[in-house]
Every structure is written in structure tokens, then in C-alpha cells.
Write a protein that holds these residues in place. Sequence first.
Motif, PDB file in Angstrom:
ATOM      1  N   ASN A  14      -2.588  -3.880   9.545  1.00 17.00           N
ATOM      2  CA  ASN A  14      -2.676  -5.028  10.449  1.00 17.00           C
ATOM      3  C   ASN A  14      -2.015  -6.222   9.761  1.00 17.00           C
ATOM      4  OD1 ASN A  14      -3.343  -6.725  12.537  1.00 17.00           O
ATOM      5  ND2 ASN A  14      -5.440  -7.064  11.847  1.00 17.00           N
ATOM      6  N   PRO A  15      -0.659  -6.174   9.655  1.00 17.09           N
ATOM      7  CA  PRO A  15       0.021  -7.182   8.847  1.00 17.09           C
ATOM      8  C   PRO A  15      -0.202  -8.592   9.370  1.00 17.09           C
ATOM      9  CG  PRO A  15       1.585  -5.941  10.182  1.00 17.09           C
ATOM     10  CD  PRO A  15       0.263  -5.250  10.312  1.00 17.09           C
ATOM     11  N   THR A  16      -0.325  -9.524   8.450  1.00 17.36           N
ATOM     12  CA  THR A  16      -0.511 -10.913   8.808  1.00 17.36           C
ATOM     13  C   THR A  16       0.830 -11.614   8.890  1.00 17.36           C
ATOM     14  OG1 THR A  16      -0.670 -11.615   6.527  1.00 17.36           O
ATOM     15  CG2 THR A  16      -2.713 -10.952   7.599  1.00 17.36           C
ATOM     16  N   VAL A  17       0.815 -12.804   9.436  1.00 21.64           N
ATOM     17  CA  VAL A  17       2.023 -13.598   9.550  1.00 21.64           C
ATOM     18  C   VAL A  17       1.776 -14.932   8.863  1.00 21.64           C
ATOM     19  CG1 VAL A  17       3.677 -14.669  11.099  1.00 21.64           C
ATOM     20  CG2 VAL A  17       2.624 -12.486  11.732  1.00 21.64           C
ATOM     21  N   VAL A  18       2.368 -15.115   7.691  1.00 19.65           N
ATOM     22  CA  VAL A  18       2.320 -16.399   6.997  1.00 19.65           C
ATOM     23  C   VAL A  18       3.608 -17.126   7.351  1.00 19.65           C
ATOM     24  CG1 VAL A  18       2.246 -17.560   4.761  1.00 19.65           C
ATOM     25  CG2 VAL A  18       0.910 -15.484   5.140  1.00 19.65           C
ATOM     26  N   THR A  19       3.498 -18.165   8.166  1.00 22.71           N
ATOM     27  CA  THR A  19       4.679 -18.863   8.661  1.00 22.71           C
ATOM     28  C   THR A  19       5.141 -19.972   7.736  1.00 22.71           C
ATOM     29  OG1 THR A  19       3.286 -20.347   9.983  1.00 22.71           O
ATOM     30  CG2 THR A  19       4.076 -18.342  11.055  1.00 22.71           C
ATOM     31  N   ASP A  20       4.280 -20.423   6.826  1.00 27.22           N
ATOM     32  CA  ASP A  20       4.657 -21.465   5.874  1.00 27.22           C
ATOM     33  C   ASP A  20       3.655 -21.448   4.729  1.00 27.22           C
ATOM     34  OD1 ASP A  20       6.082 -23.546   4.778  1.00 27.22           O
ATOM     35  OD2 ASP A  20       5.086 -25.108   5.940  1.00 27.22           O
ATOM     36  N   HIS A  21       4.120 -21.691   3.524  1.00 27.77           N
ATOM     37  CA  HIS A  21       3.232 -21.677   2.353  1.00 27.77           C
ATOM     38  C   HIS A  21       3.779 -22.691   1.363  1.00 27.77           C
ATOM     39  CE1 HIS A  21       0.963 -19.107  -0.881  1.00 27.77           C
ATOM     40  NE2 HIS A  21       0.494 -20.335  -0.755  1.00 27.77           N
ATOM     41  N   ARG A  22       3.011 -23.746   1.105  1.00 25.24           N
ATOM     42  CA  ARG A  22       3.462 -24.795   0.198  1.00 25.24           C
ATOM     43  C   ARG A  22       2.371 -25.096  -0.824  1.00 25.24           C
ATOM     44  NH1 ARG A  22       5.682 -29.611   3.895  1.00 25.24           N
ATOM     45  NH2 ARG A  22       3.610 -29.403   4.829  1.00 25.24           N
ATOM     46  N   MET A  23       2.799 -25.386  -2.046  1.00 23.78           N
ATOM     47  CA  MET A  23       1.866 -25.702  -3.133  1.00 23.78           C
ATOM     48  C   MET A  23       2.279 -27.010  -3.797  1.00 23.78           C
ATOM     49  SD  MET A  23       1.278 -22.065  -5.056  1.00 23.78           S
ATOM     50  CE  MET A  23       0.341 -20.740  -4.291  1.00 23.78           C
ATOM     51  N   VAL A  24       1.282 -27.775  -4.185  1.00 25.15           N
ATOM     52  CA  VAL A  24       1.479 -28.990  -4.969  1.00 25.15           C
ATOM     53  C   VAL A  24       0.494 -28.918  -6.124  1.00 25.15           C
ATOM     54  CG1 VAL A  24       1.272 -31.506  -5.006  1.00 25.15           C
ATOM     55  CG2 VAL A  24       2.198 -30.361  -2.979  1.00 25.15           C
ATOM     56  N   MET A  25       0.927 -29.312  -7.322  1.00 21.59           N
ATOM     57  CA  MET A  25       0.018 -29.300  -8.455  1.00 21.59           C
ATOM     58  C   MET A  25       0.092 -30.628  -9.193  1.00 21.59           C
ATOM     59  SD  MET A  25      -0.587 -26.208 -11.087  1.00 21.59           S
ATOM     60  CE  MET A  25      -2.185 -26.049 -11.880  1.00 21.59           C
ATOM     61  N   THR A  26      -1.069 -31.207  -9.441  1.00 17.36           N
ATOM     62  CA  THR A  26      -1.150 -32.406 -10.260  1.00 17.36           C
ATOM     63  C   THR A  26      -1.687 -32.005 -11.633  1.00 17.36           C
ATOM     64  OG1 THR A  26      -3.413 -32.931  -9.545  1.00 17.36           O
ATOM     65  CG2 THR A  26      -1.605 -33.832  -8.232  1.00 17.36           C
ATOM     66  N   ILE A  27      -1.077 -32.531 -12.690  1.00 14.90           N
ATOM     67  CA  ILE A  27      -1.432 -32.127 -14.050  1.00 14.90           C
ATOM     68  C   ILE A  27      -1.682 -33.371 -14.895  1.00 14.90           C
ATOM     69  CG2 ILE A  27      -0.665 -30.890 -16.113  1.00 14.90           C
ATOM     70  CD1 ILE A  27       1.179 -29.248 -14.284  1.00 14.90           C
ATOM     71  N   SER A  28      -2.819 -33.413 -15.573  1.00 16.60           N
ATOM     72  CA  SER A  28      -3.098 -34.458 -16.546  1.00 16.60           C
ATOM     73  C   SER A  28      -3.893 -33.840 -17.684  1.00 16.60           C
ATOM     74  CB  SER A  28      -3.880 -35.612 -15.902  1.00 16.60           C
ATOM     75  OG  SER A  28      -5.238 -35.244 -15.721  1.00 16.60           O
ATOM     76  N   LYS A  29      -4.093 -34.602 -18.742  1.00 17.47           N
ATOM     77  CA  LYS A  29      -4.833 -34.067 -19.886  1.00 17.47           C
ATOM     78  C   LYS A  29      -6.311 -33.867 -19.557  1.00 17.47           C
ATOM     79  CE  LYS A  29      -5.769 -38.580 -21.986  1.00 17.47           C
ATOM     80  NZ  LYS A  29      -5.642 -39.410 -23.212  1.00 17.47           N
TER      81      LYS A  29
END
Length: 202
Positions: A14-29
Motif C-alpha cells: 500500500n505505497p504512500t505518496v510523499v509529495t514534499d519533504h523538507r528539513m531545517v536544522m538549527t545547531i548551537s553548543k
Amino acid sequence: LADACGGCIQPQENPTVVTDHRMVMTISKDKSTLYDQIRYSGSPASFGWVLPYKGTIEFGVSADVVFEVLDGQTQTRVVGPPQNCPTNPCINTSSGGFANSSSGNGALDGGVAVLKRDVVGPFEYVELAATDANALFNWAQPNGFVINPDAKGVIDEYLAEKFNFLAVKLIPSAGVQDMRPIRISYPGMNTQLPLRMVAVGA
């Protein structure tokens, strides 16, 4: 630099449909946070998201406005050259770049320990530790996750590196329209951007 390591999992029949996939990463100490926005048009019951992780994490949900604001600030702009060149052009000699940059009890059940289980917003999530990939596969299917057998080698590598796994799915009453970006926070500086298992999910 960011290492890549997570992805969507779905039943093969039952395949899914991922129409968009975005990632944001914030990095600090002090704290690093991954924001993951998935646009999905398949069956809500078939949605699954799996993230290998180390250490302690905090799971939450974010808002689409995070990505909308970034879209507005990062639009491509084309600027034409000046009509009159300056006689003494300013040269910038500075350099830039990146620096190196309700719970389970943890008892093993068939080689898998549920470290934590909870519901946040439209999502139910579990944090898992496993002894080997076969144990994780055996836990996944009766719990609503069908993992591609081709992922076994990748999962074994993570387990050998002492990774745990976060597994996320929609609660039964939630629909696709209820989905919100996922937020995962880590203490300290974390440079592991979870993309490597996307190939498995695809």
C-alpha cells in the motif's frame, strides 16, 4: 558537515505518496533542533517515520510557518550588473565557511526495548532500543510499521554504532490534514541530519 540518517517507512503493498519533504536544522553548543515537514497524500494508517538517534531527544511538533518564513527569506533573486563600473572596486578578502561543526520501562521484549511511548499533537511516537535488525523488524510489523527488507543492512550498521530508533505514526483519529512538522531537539551540538534512510523509505 551533516551526516544523513532517517526516513519514511510504508507498507509495500500500500505505497504512500510523499509529495514534499523538507528539513531545517538549527545547531548551537547548547541545543540542536531538527524541523521536518512532510507533505503526504496516502492513507493516514500507512504513514510511518523512523529516525535513528543517539543520546537523549525531545519530541514535539512545530508549525508550517517556520518553513513559510524561510521560503520568503531565501527566494532566488537575480540582480543585473551595475551600468557604471566603479573605478576602485571594493574587494572583500575575508573568508567564510562552516566550523567543524507515558514511557516504556526499557525491558527487552523479543530483543526490543520500548524506552518511551507518548502522544504529541496528531502523532504517537515510541523510542526503541534493539539488539539486532531482525528483532526490530519483528517488533515493527505488529506495531504498524512495515520496513523494507533492504533496510536490514543499514539498520544493523546503526545498531553497531549504538543508535536507538524513534518511530512515529499518526494517531487513529488523525487525518493527513492534521499533520504538522515534526520537531526533534538534542542537547548540545548535533550535526546528524537524518536523510540516509530516505533511500530505504523511497
